[in-house]
Design an enzyme around this catalytic site. Sequence first.
Site, short mmCIF file in Angstrom:
data_model
loop_
_atom_site.label_atom_id
_atom_site.label_comp_id
_atom_site.label_asym_id
_atom_site.label_seq_id
_atom_site.Cartn_x
_atom_site.Cartn_y
_atom_site.Cartn_z
N TYR A 1 -0.01 -5.69 3.57
CA TYR A 1 -1.44 -5.96 3.62
C TYR A 1 -2.22 -4.67 3.84
CZ TYR A 1 -5.96 -7.53 5.42
OH TYR A 1 -7.30 -7.71 5.62
N LYS B 1 -5.00 -2.91 1.22
CA LYS B 1 -6.39 -2.64 1.58
C LYS B 1 -6.70 -1.15 1.52
CE LYS B 1 -7.97 -6.78 2.18
NZ LYS B 1 -9.04 -7.30 1.30
#
Length: 283
Positions: free
Chosen positions: A152, A156
Amino acid sequence: MAGTLKSVLITGCSAGGIGAGLAEAFQEKGYHVFATARTPSKISPSLADAPNVTVQALDVLSPESISAAVERVSKETGGKLDVLINNSGAVMMMPALDVSIAEGKKLFDVNYWAVLAMIQAFAPLLIKAKGYVVNNTSVAGVLPFGAFGSIYNSSKAAAILGSETWRLELAPLGVRTLTLVTAAVKSNVWVNMAPPTIPENSYYHPLQGYITDLSDGRLQKDGITAKEYGDKVVREVEKGTTGKLWVGGGAAAARIAAWLLPDWMMVSFIHLFPCDELLIEVE
């Protein structure tokens, strides 16, 4: 009447999420809001029935679905879109040694490639309107808060760098870009995520309870509401702000830490997992 208003399309507007807060804020500001979700029935009735809100099914991983959304928006606005907000995203919490590479790639598809696909598809409408691209990223792409979020966090981080580079490319075409570096916001993102299951043969299986606890929403305990978040974003869009905007609970502290603290001091700033317990089990 809607065609005379400024228009905004927001992805991921399911009830209880950041997208819903953004949609409510822009609607109150007088925009024609295209509130989208992969499953439109998940958009709250209060938002769906609000004045100047158009609900549109949109799966950001489907080129056909994106094309249908472009056609719908173009038809209702005369071929223009003032603001595109790429808010849809997915979360993954899993030790890197146990991550499914296939699932990790799917996360990148949602958090990075889908953002670019949306920008490419809506570029003609945005250029015609001299419009705005707003990309929702995460503070986790700058500061790796805790462990077990490497996929994750990396997705990002890619989105942040991509957004800031796209900002340079879109500016000569008259399109502004705002990169939201989002910190804690109270939303249902963790509610919608199934608790991670650590394989029994994993080195990290002794930390199953700890990793599950990380997914219970505690990371949002100091967060602002989705509506407060939306109001902040609207204000900055109305001012014409571009570049990175740190927003959410703890955003200011995180920005200062990223700017000032050397790497070795991050150990005390970032919440780490209980490594002593893990080492005992490994031994």
